[in-house]
Write an enzyme that holds these catalytic residues in place. Sequence first.
Site, mmCIF file in Angstrom:
data_model
loop_
_atom_site.group_PDB
_atom_site.id
_atom_site.type_symbol
_atom_site.label_atom_id
_atom_site.label_comp_id
_atom_site.label_asym_id
_atom_site.label_seq_id
_atom_site.Cartn_x
_atom_site.Cartn_y
_atom_site.Cartn_z
ATOM 1 N N LYS A 132 0.843 -1.202 0.000
ATOM 2 C CA LYS A 132 0.000 0.000 0.000
ATOM 3 C C LYS A 132 0.879 1.253 0.000
ATOM 4 C CE LYS A 132 -0.324 -0.190 5.050
ATOM 5 N NZ LYS A 132 -1.104 -0.685 6.192
ATOM 6 N N TYR B 31 14.652 30.072 9.171
ATOM 7 C CA TYR B 31 13.434 30.731 9.642
ATOM 8 C C TYR B 31 13.418 30.832 11.163
ATOM 9 C CZ TYR B 31 11.169 30.491 5.050
ATOM 10 O OH TYR B 31 10.839 30.666 3.736
HETATM 11 C C1 LIG Z 1 -0.381 -1.651 6.900
HETATM 12 C C2 LIG Z 1 -1.019 -2.941 7.247
HETATM 13 C C3 LIG Z 1 -0.248 -4.120 7.286
HETATM 14 C C4 LIG Z 1 1.257 -4.113 7.225
HETATM 15 O O1 LIG Z 1 1.732 -3.591 8.442
HETATM 16 P P1 LIG Z 1 3.290 -3.494 8.795
HETATM 17 O O2 LIG Z 1 3.303 -3.049 10.206
HETATM 18 O O3 LIG Z 1 3.839 -2.469 7.867
HETATM 19 O O4 LIG Z 1 3.879 -4.821 8.578
HETATM 20 C C5 LIG Z 1 -0.919 -5.322 7.456
HETATM 21 N N1 LIG Z 1 -2.265 -5.351 7.623
HETATM 22 C C6 LIG Z 1 -3.034 -4.236 7.620
HETATM 23 C C7 LIG Z 1 -4.486 -4.334 7.795
HETATM 24 C C8 LIG Z 1 -2.433 -2.991 7.446
HETATM 25 O O5 LIG Z 1 -3.182 -1.881 7.452
#
Ligand SMILES: *Cc1c(COP(=O)(O)O)cnc(C)c1O
Length: 367
Positions: free
Chosen positions: A58, A264
């Site tokens: 993702k 800044y």
């Molecule tokens: C993002 C996510 C993962 C992966 O999580 P990590 O901590 O990056 O391994 C797995 N399952 C779900 C539902 C997630 O949202």
Amino acid sequence: MRNPGSHRAADALTPPPRAAKTARMATGTLHIDLGAVRRNWRALDRLSGGAECGAVVKADGYGLGAGPVARALAAEGARTFFVAVASEGAAVRAAAPDARVFVFSGHMAGDAASLRGHGLIPLINSPEQWRRHREALPGHPFGVQVDTGMGRLGLQPSDWAALRGEMTGAALAMSHLACADAPDDPANDAQLRAFRAMTEGMGAPRSLAATGGTLLGPAFRFDLVRPGIGLYGGLPFGGAEPVVRLSVPVVQVRDVPEGAGVGYGMTWRARRPSRIATLSAGYADGLIRAMGNRARLWAGDRAVPLAGRVSMDLLTADVTDLPDVPEALEVLGPHQGVDALAEAAGTIGYEILTALGPRYARRIVGT
Ligand SMILES: *Cc1c(COP(=O)(O)O)cnc(C)c1O
């Protein structure tokens, strides 16, 4: 900018071939080692025993490129991928034509064409999504996500109890752990018990563990584990190989007198006559503002502190103690991984990775 006493630092930062091309880029070079991603997946796969090891890609593969990552992992043997929303599925489908691609957010309004067109499997999260799925895509595969206590996504126990009888034939039943990065947290066992109670006897393959859950032990692994961050070199997978290196070019170097302010708000003040390097990357490139006056950059083996606030496109560092200033400084590399930088900025490695912006020249190695 070099002097004869600094071969070591300068050599360590000598740009690889095709530097002329990247030198035109404003904000530096992001090296992405897909070989390391493959080895991290392989290590997690081995660790998972009999459970299948999937891959979460993702947010464009945690910022590193969902297509290249999925292609590399499919070649390594991964058969199941996860994206957050249906619109992310096309790139993964193109990269891994034979893989299963699940969508965490399920079947949202307007998703049907994309789910069908790219052969994506929604993880149904609510009675409303279930109705929508049956009406829009009857017979299309689906999975079920249940809420075992995180309070974020998934069918709640009462809805699940009501729908369970008709939601037969799910390709996967899954839930997500809220506290897996804290192995001693009692919420882990509570969610494990809830998941067992909700999914026992369903007949569908089951999945509870992301990276953290995979490391909690065999009881959490069920049929399929879903690591994300561990593939990309981040905690809580301490055994992960780093995947990214980021170096940022120096635009300008100046000497400032004692008492002078930098950046800044002039939040950094020279306590001695100082040398300041200005670098071409900033919070618009994911080097978040919270790093200002806190994080360090690296010149070979030597650390230099950021001096002052992070600007949108620029960083300033105190390079007074360097014998000479190289053409670029390292933000992420062997001396400072994503979690070390995250800690300095008061955040987590996930945020550092996914924030890395589009202006870097991306060099993919080890496909
Ligand atoms: C993002 C996510 C993962 C992966 O999580 P990590 O901590 O990056 O391994 C797995 N399952 C779900 C539902 C997630 O949202």
